[in-house]
Scaffold this motif. Structure first.
Motif, PDB file in Angstrom:
ATOM      1  N   ALA A  65      19.471 -44.493 102.191  1.00  0.00           N
ATOM      2  CA  ALA A  65      19.099 -43.882 103.542  1.00  0.00           C
ATOM      3  C   ALA A  65      17.439 -44.294 103.846  1.00  0.00           C
ATOM      4  O   ALA A  65      17.257 -44.674 105.159  1.00  0.00           O
ATOM      5  CB  ALA A  65      19.164 -42.372 103.612  1.00  0.00           C
ATOM      6  N   LEU A  66      16.890 -44.472 102.911  1.00  0.00           N
ATOM      7  CA  LEU A  66      15.435 -45.014 103.067  1.00  0.00           C
ATOM      8  C   LEU A  66      15.393 -46.332 103.500  1.00  0.00           C
ATOM      9  O   LEU A  66      14.154 -46.863 103.893  1.00  0.00           O
ATOM     10  CB  LEU A  66      14.546 -44.847 101.918  1.00  0.00           C
ATOM     11  N   GLY A  67      16.385 -46.954 103.458  1.00  0.00           N
ATOM     12  CA  GLY A  67      16.341 -48.529 104.037  1.00  0.00           C
ATOM     13  C   GLY A  67      16.599 -49.391 102.827  1.00  0.00           C
ATOM     14  O   GLY A  67      16.630 -50.855 103.007  1.00  0.00           O
ATOM     15  N   LEU A  68      16.643 -49.009 101.433  1.00  0.00           N
ATOM     16  CA  LEU A  68      16.776 -50.182 100.549  1.00  0.00           C
ATOM     17  C   LEU A  68      18.359 -50.433 100.701  1.00  0.00           C
ATOM     18  O   LEU A  68      19.116 -49.865 100.942  1.00  0.00           O
ATOM     19  CB  LEU A  68      16.336 -49.518  99.189  1.00  0.00           C
ATOM     20  N   PRO A  69      18.293 -52.082 100.360  1.00  0.00           N
ATOM     21  CA  PRO A  69      19.728 -52.767 100.469  1.00  0.00           C
ATOM     22  C   PRO A  69      20.575 -52.430  99.411  1.00  0.00           C
ATOM     23  O   PRO A  69      21.025 -53.697  98.807  1.00  0.00           O
ATOM     24  CB  PRO A  69      19.210 -54.148 100.892  1.00  0.00           C
ATOM     25  N   PHE A  70      20.850 -51.364  99.148  1.00  0.00           N
ATOM     26  CA  PHE A  70      21.621 -51.342  97.643  1.00  0.00           C
ATOM     27  C   PHE A  70      23.382 -50.960  97.869  1.00  0.00           C
ATOM     28  O   PHE A  70      23.904 -51.241  96.894  1.00  0.00           O
ATOM     29  CB  PHE A  70      21.240 -49.841  96.947  1.00  0.00           C
ATOM     30  N   LEU A  71      23.532 -51.017  99.156  1.00  0.00           N
ATOM     31  CA  LEU A  71      25.126 -50.892  99.154  1.00  0.00           C
ATOM     32  C   LEU A  71      25.680 -52.284  99.191  1.00  0.00           C
ATOM     33  O   LEU A  71      24.935 -53.334  99.569  1.00  0.00           O
ATOM     34  CB  LEU A  71      25.456 -50.365 100.511  1.00  0.00           C
ATOM     35  N   THR A  72      26.930 -52.257  98.629  1.00  0.00           N
ATOM     36  CA  THR A  72      27.528 -53.574  98.581  1.00  0.00           C
ATOM     37  C   THR A  72      27.447 -54.358  99.817  1.00  0.00           C
ATOM     38  O   THR A  72      27.306 -54.152 101.070  1.00  0.00           O
ATOM     39  CB  THR A  72      29.061 -53.321  98.478  1.00  0.00           C
ATOM     40  N   GLY A  73      27.007 -55.796  99.577  1.00  0.00           N
ATOM     41  CA  GLY A  73      26.738 -56.691 100.839  1.00  0.00           C
ATOM     42  C   GLY A  73      25.191 -56.510 101.249  1.00  0.00           C
ATOM     43  O   GLY A  73      25.057 -57.023 102.307  1.00  0.00           O
ATOM     44  N   GLY A  74      24.460 -55.681 100.475  1.00  0.00           N
ATOM     45  CA  GLY A  74      23.118 -55.786 100.820  1.00  0.00           C
ATOM     46  C   GLY A  74      22.612 -54.778 101.933  1.00  0.00           C
ATOM     47  O   GLY A  74      21.625 -54.996 102.818  1.00  0.00           O
ATOM     48  N   ARG A  75      23.571 -53.876 102.396  1.00  0.00           N
ATOM     49  CA  ARG A  75      23.367 -52.998 103.469  1.00  0.00           C
ATOM     50  C   ARG A  75      22.625 -51.573 102.867  1.00  0.00           C
ATOM     51  O   ARG A  75      22.498 -51.192 101.630  1.00  0.00           O
ATOM     52  CB  ARG A  75      24.560 -52.381 104.019  1.00  0.00           C
ATOM     53  N   GLY A  76      21.900 -51.233 103.734  1.00  0.00           N
ATOM     54  CA  GLY A  76      21.121 -49.928 103.679  1.00  0.00           C
ATOM     55  C   GLY A  76      20.502 -49.258 104.975  1.00  0.00           C
ATOM     56  O   GLY A  76      20.944 -49.998 106.112  1.00  0.00           O
ATOM     57  N   GLY A  77      19.897 -48.334 105.040  1.00  0.00           N
ATOM     58  CA  GLY A  77      19.366 -47.617 106.241  1.00  0.00           C
ATOM     59  C   GLY A  77      20.246 -46.504 106.584  1.00  0.00           C
ATOM     60  O   GLY A  77      21.455 -46.445 106.290  1.00  0.00           O
ATOM     61  N   ILE A  78      19.599 -45.731 107.369  1.00  0.00           N
ATOM     62  CA  ILE A  78      20.358 -44.510 108.094  1.00  0.00           C
ATOM     63  C   ILE A  78      21.326 -44.574 108.679  1.00  0.00           C
ATOM     64  O   ILE A  78      22.427 -44.045 108.639  1.00  0.00           O
ATOM     65  CB  ILE A  78      19.250 -43.535 108.636  1.00  0.00           C
ATOM     66  N   GLY A  79      21.563 -45.691 109.254  1.00  0.00           N
ATOM     67  CA  GLY A  79      22.690 -46.198 110.155  1.00  0.00           C
ATOM     68  C   GLY A  79      24.168 -46.288 109.358  1.00  0.00           C
ATOM     69  O   GLY A  79      25.115 -45.972 109.873  1.00  0.00           O
ATOM     70  N   VAL A  80      24.182 -46.519 108.281  1.00  0.00           N
ATOM     71  CA  VAL A  80      25.310 -46.604 107.363  1.00  0.00           C
ATOM     72  C   VAL A  80      25.939 -45.325 107.280  1.00  0.00           C
ATOM     73  O   VAL A  80      27.190 -44.988 107.136  1.00  0.00           O
ATOM     74  CB  VAL A  80      25.180 -47.231 105.948  1.00  0.00           C
ATOM     75  N   PHE A  81      25.101 -43.982 107.484  1.00  0.00           N
ATOM     76  CA  PHE A  81      25.630 -42.887 107.335  1.00  0.00           C
ATOM     77  C   PHE A  81      26.467 -42.332 108.716  1.00  0.00           C
ATOM     78  O   PHE A  81      26.684 -41.239 108.846  1.00  0.00           O
ATOM     79  CB  PHE A  81      24.796 -41.722 107.074  1.00  0.00           C
ATOM     80  N   PHE A  82      26.383 -43.293 109.622  1.00  0.00           N
ATOM     81  CA  PHE A  82      26.971 -43.090 110.829  1.00  0.00           C
ATOM     82  C   PHE A  82      27.996 -44.214 111.377  1.00  0.00           C
ATOM     83  O   PHE A  82      28.521 -44.172 112.367  1.00  0.00           O
ATOM     84  CB  PHE A  82      25.754 -42.881 112.160  1.00  0.00           C
ATOM     85  N   GLY A  83      28.081 -44.873 110.071  1.00  0.00           N
ATOM     86  CA  GLY A  83      29.120 -46.116 110.309  1.00  0.00           C
ATOM     87  C   GLY A  83      30.378 -45.757 109.794  1.00  0.00           C
ATOM     88  O   GLY A  83      30.857 -44.595 109.407  1.00  0.00           O
ATOM     89  N   PRO A  84      31.473 -46.565 109.982  1.00  0.00           N
ATOM     90  CA  PRO A  84      32.878 -46.373 109.485  1.00  0.00           C
ATOM     91  C   PRO A  84      33.072 -45.733 108.034  1.00  0.00           C
ATOM     92  O   PRO A  84      33.860 -45.070 107.619  1.00  0.00           O
ATOM     93  CB  PRO A  84      33.549 -47.390 109.817  1.00  0.00           C
ATOM     94  N   THR A  85      32.026 -46.334 107.190  1.00  0.00           N
ATOM     95  CA  THR A  85      32.226 -46.141 105.736  1.00  0.00           C
ATOM     96  C   THR A  85      31.450 -44.581 105.213  1.00  0.00           C
ATOM     97  O   THR A  85      31.431 -44.403 104.276  1.00  0.00           O
ATOM     98  CB  THR A  85      31.689 -47.206 104.679  1.00  0.00           C
ATOM     99  N   SER A  86      30.746 -43.982 106.363  1.00  0.00           N
ATOM    100  CA  SER A  86      29.959 -42.968 106.292  1.00  0.00           C
ATOM    101  C   SER A  86      30.745 -41.715 105.176  1.00  0.00           C
ATOM    102  O   SER A  86      30.206 -41.187 104.558  1.00  0.00           O
ATOM    103  CB  SER A  86      29.650 -42.327 107.452  1.00  0.00           C
ATOM    104  N   GLY A  87      32.059 -41.413 105.609  1.00  0.00           N
ATOM    105  CA  GLY A  87      32.880 -40.489 104.924  1.00  0.00           C
ATOM    106  C   GLY A  87      32.859 -40.896 103.468  1.00  0.00           C
ATOM    107  O   GLY A  87      32.854 -39.677 102.796  1.00  0.00           O
TER     108      GLY A  87
END
Ligand code: BTN
Length: 176
Positions: A65-87
């Motif tokens: 959430a703080l923006g570190l690119p730790f999700l698969t594919g180097g993603r991060g940021g608060i936006g991922v918690f509002f994206g399709p994989t948020s659930g």
């Protein structure tokens, strides 16, 4: 929490992060990739128990959430918690407690070796897909049941993760 608890917790946060290095496999029918990272969450839930495992997933999600690119594919940021994989991401936080409750429920009744395996299937697959599909359905405006059905593509991979996790648990359970 002892130093040992904190060390294990941090270790599993690190493991979940490292598993994000494996590239995502995109699939045609869902805006959700096949990943290895949920294996780290399953392993934490099995080996650490609900408190420490929830903390290790929570720290991971906060870093994301703080923006570190730790999700698969180097993603991060608060936006991922509002994206399709948020659930799915929120469901990962619930895996340790669902696995633990299911385990306790089965063990109280049957006292059987498959309590761990079954609770991993319930917490790591059934629960995650039910909550994850809700996020996909809301964000991508797709019918919930259709999304839920589509999760079948993850089933072979997730079953392998559960079985490997169970095998590791059988080997190391005395030491954690
Ligand atoms: C993310 O990286 O934003 C989260 C991805 C969630 C993927 C889910 S977890 C359960 C199922 N099994 C997979 O391999 N992929 C989906």
């Amino acid at each position: 929490m002892t130093i040992k608890d904190l060390t294990y917790t941090a270790l599993f946060t690190a493991l979940i992060i490292v598993l994000g290095i494996f590239p995502p496999i995109t699939i045609a029918i869902l805006p959700v990739p096949l990943v290895i990272q949920n294996f780290g969450v399953l392993l934490a839930a099995t080996l650490l128990g609900p408190k420490r495992a929830t903390l290790s997933v929570l720290v991971f999600l906060i870093l994301v959430a703080l923006g570190l690119p730790f999700l698969t594919g180097g993603r991060g940021g608060i936006g991922v918690f509002f994206g399709p994989t948020s659930g799915y991401l929120l469901a990962w936080l619930g895996i340790p407690i669902v696995v633990s409750l299911t385990h306790r429920f089965i063990n109280n009744r049957f006292k059987t070796w498959y309590a761990t395996l079954f609770s991993l299937i319930i917490g790591g697959i059934v629960f995650v897909d039910i909550i994850g599909s809700l996020g996909v359905s809301l964000v991508s405006h797709l019918p919930y049941l259709q999304v839920l059905w589509s999760n079948i593509v993850f089933l072979p991979g997730d079953l392998i993760k559960v079985i490997v996790c169970f095998m590791i648990y059988q080997r190391v359970k005395k030491h954690v």
